[in-house]
Design a protein around this motif. Sequence first.
Motif, short mmCIF file in Angstrom:
data_model
loop_
_atom_site.label_atom_id
_atom_site.label_comp_id
_atom_site.label_asym_id
_atom_site.label_seq_id
_atom_site.Cartn_x
_atom_site.Cartn_y
_atom_site.Cartn_z
N HIS A 175 -5.95 7.43 1.86
CA HIS A 175 -5.86 7.42 0.24
C HIS A 175 -7.38 8.00 -0.34
O HIS A 175 -7.55 8.39 -1.04
CB HIS A 175 -5.56 5.99 -0.31
CG HIS A 175 -4.19 6.05 -0.22
ND1 HIS A 175 -3.35 6.67 -1.12
CD2 HIS A 175 -3.30 5.24 0.61
CE1 HIS A 175 -1.88 6.42 -0.98
NE2 HIS A 175 -1.89 5.45 0.08
N PRO A 210 5.51 3.45 -4.04
CA PRO A 210 5.00 4.56 -4.96
C PRO A 210 4.58 3.87 -6.41
O PRO A 210 5.35 3.67 -7.33
CB PRO A 210 6.15 5.48 -5.16
CG PRO A 210 7.43 4.65 -4.92
CD PRO A 210 6.67 3.62 -3.89
N TRP A 211 3.11 3.52 -6.48
CA TRP A 211 2.69 2.74 -7.74
C TRP A 211 2.24 3.87 -8.47
O TRP A 211 1.85 5.07 -8.14
CB TRP A 211 1.92 1.94 -7.43
CG TRP A 211 2.10 0.69 -6.60
CD1 TRP A 211 1.84 0.48 -5.18
CD2 TRP A 211 2.69 -0.46 -6.89
NE1 TRP A 211 2.38 -0.55 -4.83
CE2 TRP A 211 3.09 -1.45 -5.82
CE3 TRP A 211 3.27 -0.88 -8.27
CZ2 TRP A 211 3.42 -2.44 -6.07
CZ3 TRP A 211 3.68 -2.25 -8.16
CH2 TRP A 211 3.95 -3.01 -7.14
N ARG A 270 -0.86 5.82 -10.47
CA ARG A 270 -2.17 6.27 -9.74
C ARG A 270 -3.32 5.06 -9.87
O ARG A 270 -3.81 4.86 -8.66
CB ARG A 270 -2.63 7.42 -10.31
CG ARG A 270 -3.77 7.95 -9.43
CD ARG A 270 -4.10 9.38 -9.85
NE ARG A 270 -3.20 10.13 -9.39
CZ ARG A 270 -3.15 11.69 -9.41
NH1 ARG A 270 -4.23 12.29 -10.00
NH2 ARG A 270 -2.38 12.16 -8.74
N LYS A 280 -2.36 1.92 -7.78
CA LYS A 280 -2.46 2.31 -6.25
C LYS A 280 -4.04 2.25 -5.95
O LYS A 280 -4.35 1.85 -4.83
CB LYS A 280 -1.85 3.78 -6.26
CG LYS A 280 -1.61 4.20 -4.63
CD LYS A 280 -0.50 3.52 -4.17
CE LYS A 280 -0.03 4.57 -2.97
NZ LYS A 280 0.91 4.02 -2.44
N SER A 281 -4.82 2.94 -6.91
CA SER A 281 -6.16 3.03 -6.41
C SER A 281 -6.81 1.41 -6.42
O SER A 281 -7.56 1.36 -5.54
CB SER A 281 -6.76 3.74 -7.36
OG SER A 281 -7.10 3.18 -8.53
N VAL A 302 0.81 -1.02 -0.14
CA VAL A 302 -0.04 -0.12 -0.15
C VAL A 302 0.86 1.22 0.02
O VAL A 302 0.53 2.30 -0.56
CB VAL A 302 -1.01 -0.05 1.11
CG1 VAL A 302 -1.78 1.38 1.38
CG2 VAL A 302 -2.11 -1.16 0.95
N THR A 303 2.15 1.08 0.65
CA THR A 303 2.73 2.35 0.64
C THR A 303 3.86 2.58 -0.38
O THR A 303 4.66 3.58 -0.55
CB THR A 303 3.45 2.43 2.20
OG1 THR A 303 4.48 1.10 2.19
CG2 THR A 303 2.81 2.56 3.48
N VAL A 355 -5.58 -0.16 -3.03
CA VAL A 355 -6.15 0.38 -1.91
C VAL A 355 -7.77 -0.07 -1.83
O VAL A 355 -8.05 -0.19 -0.69
CB VAL A 355 -6.08 2.06 -2.08
CG1 VAL A 355 -7.07 2.63 -0.93
CG2 VAL A 355 -4.64 2.40 -1.76
#
Length: 129
Positions: free
Chosen positions: A113, A25-26, A28, A31-32, A22-23, A35
């Motif tokens: 997030h 740096p993927w 966007r 990452k969404s 989760v932390t 999350v």
Amino acid sequence: MALQWVILTWIVAAEAALALLVTLPWPRLIKSQIVSLTSLILQPAASVLFFAAFQLLDLYWKHEHRLMCTSEICTSEERTRFEKSLFKAQRNAILCVSACLLYWCISRICKYHKVIKELEEAEKRLKDN
């Protein structure tokens, strides 16, 4: 009894891996997705908190009812066994606390997030108007 601690160890390892996922740096979009998937997993995974709390209570009860080996009557083997049991209890307490702490960290990261995404959407709507 050892199976409970093995299960809790695996849970802590999985939570640590999830926190790392989760932390990182993927992009966007990825990452969404990560999350949102993690947010779906969090509610059923809340049982980890109760399991860790029960294990902490069990450790406390065993600590209160443990035979003390502090006098001169104890042999060196008994004293060694007593110290090993204390070290195991301390390790298990750290494991329980880390399970609860990692769960809390993951839930807060997912919440942040979600808030950031809502703020970005609100900013986008205000710019469009």
